[in-house]
Design an enzyme around this catalytic site. Structure first.
Site, PDB file in Angstrom:
ATOM      1  N   ASP A 174       0.704  -1.312   0.123  1.00 25.29           N
ATOM      2  CA  ASP A 174      -0.139  -0.041   0.045  1.00 25.29           C
ATOM      3  C   ASP A 174       1.041   1.325   0.014  1.00 25.29           C
ATOM      4  OD1 ASP A 174      -2.497  -1.693   0.196  1.00 25.29           O
ATOM      5  OD2 ASP A 174      -1.550  -1.733   2.532  1.00 25.29           O
ATOM      6  N   HIS A 206      -4.674  -1.454  -6.798  1.00 21.60           N
ATOM      7  CA  HIS A 206      -4.362   0.106  -7.178  1.00 21.60           C
ATOM      8  C   HIS A 206      -5.268   0.872  -7.330  1.00 21.60           C
ATOM      9  CE1 HIS A 206      -0.117  -1.486  -7.177  1.00 21.60           C
ATOM     10  NE2 HIS A 206      -0.057  -2.289  -8.320  1.00 21.60           N
TER      11      HIS A 206
END
Length: 432
Positions: free
Chosen positions: A13, A41
């Protein structure tokens, strides 16, 4: 330099998709080489928000996308993503996407196993429940079905029956119902009609592109601290996540000679269980979470937040052979009076600069911090180093010093061009 490998340097992340999107502009093809659809994403391209899980980000920039052999592919999830992206205005065809014919197939029984195994653990790992781990287990255990096997119904039936004998035995031992062969086989044969046209010997395609001098961008999933060997085991993913995985996960051995770009946040986050020495369970941690929008792209799970751990970052740089770092979300730190960076640990009163491998020792770790001044000015949208407050520049310099790698890119906001470019990963290092 015609190859760049982008991988996470923390627990995932970090904003890899954003960095891949930035570098894809100069690339000819973008390659996914590890993981599965457990990592997502979120990208903003042309003012439009796109969410991807299996598809390479470069497709959004009109580049050839390649899903390599190191990826485990859930055909239902893949086709759903292709259809969703098509409905949003981007057609994905065999001319724009190639999938390695020797990639591993992720089955519904893998998802059932994932749920059963996670429920049976004394301490949950915090998996996404999407079957990634069991699929990689099958690959190592030589039970896996490869995508190429979808082309032959007889072979597919035989391989599926073999896999289900094992899967159902484990499910029974865990008190879960068995998975039936016929419905699963029928679904796979239906999905095969659409997936087979995408299949290619990806290693050959990439080798030819490399020999022709094409620029190849490798898009990593998860991150170095989730690597099955070098991460915070057992709270890790089930595959290799470092830059070295790009070679084996794509079939292009020369990927190992590319520029390895590690992506890290200006602070630290983690999803799910596992060690997190610098975690903040206070107002600062909550502030980082809200200001940084720290919620999972695919799962929506809130992320745990804490100070940057430079000791673990240094480990990622060394183990991963990272050439430089891309620092993201610097603007999230705006307004804090002071910042802390973990430079090492005390274990039983002994100072050390590496994180212990043993589970018992980890439970006795106390982070050692260095305190730096914060800044009140906004860094959001800054596009040059001179536009940053001196305290922010000092913070970036200190991260590079402690990590042992230069910072080549700094992300300062949500817009695609909110980036400070200190060096171009596509260009050879000076003197090299």
């Amino acid at each position: 330099m015609n190859k760049v490998i982008v991988t996470g340097a923390q627990w995932g992340d970090e904003g890899k998709g954003r960095i891949v999107d930035l570098l894809a502009e100069a690339a000819d093809c973008v390659v996914r080489f590890n993981g599965g659809h457990n990592a997502g994403h979120t990208l903003v391209v042309g003012g439009k928000t796109w969410k991807l899980a299996l598809l390479p980000c470069g497709l959004l920039r009109g580049k050839l996308g390649v899903i390599g052999n190191g990826v485990v592919v859930d055909p239902q999830a893949l086709l759903a993503e292709i259809d969703r992206i098509a409905a949003e205005g981007l057609a994905i065809t065999p001319d724009t996407l190639a999938i390695a014919d020797n990639a591993t197939l992720l089955l519904p029984s893998h998802i059932a196993l994932d749920a059963a195994q996670e429920a049976a653990r004394a301490q949950a790992i915090g998996t996404t429940g999407r079957g990634i781990g069991p699929a990689f287990e099958d690959r190592a255990g030589r039970r896996a079905i490869r995508l190429a096997d979808l082309a032959d119904p007889a072979v597919l039936r035989e391989r599926l029956a073999e896999a289900l004998r094992y899967h159902n035995a484990v499910l029974a031992a865990l008190g879960r119902p068995a998975c039936e062969l016929e419905p699963m086989l029928a679904a796979l044969l239906e999905q095969a009609r659409r997936i087979l046209p995408y299949l290619r010997p990806a290693w050959k395609l990439l080798s030819e592109a490399d020999e022709a001098g094409r620029r190849i961008l490798f898009e990593g999933a998860q991150a170095m601290l989730l690597d099955v060997e070098h991460g915070t085991y057992p709270f890790v993913t089930s595959s290799g996540t470092g830059p070295a995985q790009a070679a084996s996960g794509s079939g292009l051995g020369s990927a190992a000679r590319g520029h390895a770009l590690g992506v890290c946040k200006a602070y630290a986050t983690r999803v799910g269980g596992g060690p997190f020495p610098t975690e903040l369970d206070d107002a600062v941690g909550a502030r980082l979470r809200e200001k940084g929008g720290e919620y999972g792209t695919n799962t929506g799970r809130p992320r745990r937040c804490g100070w940057l751990d430079a000791a673990l970052l240094r480990q990622s740089v060394r183990v991963g052979g990272m050439s430089s770092l891309a620092l993201t979300k610097l603007d999230v730190l705006d307004g804090l009076d002071e910042l802390r960076i973990c430079t090492g640990y005390r274990v039983d009163g002994v100072l050390r600069d590496d994180y212990p491998a043993g589970l018992a020792e980890r439970g006795r770790v106390a982070p050692v911090y260095e305190t730096l001044p914060g800044w009140q000015e906004s860094t959001r949208g800054a596009r040059s180093l001179d536009a940053l407050p001196e305290a922010a520049r000092a913070y970036v310099r200190r991260i590079a010093e402690l990590a042992g790698a230069p910072v080549s890119l700094i992300s300062t906001g949500a817009e695609r061009d909110d980036v400070i470019r200190l060096a171009d990963p596509w260009m050879p290092a000076s003197g090299g």
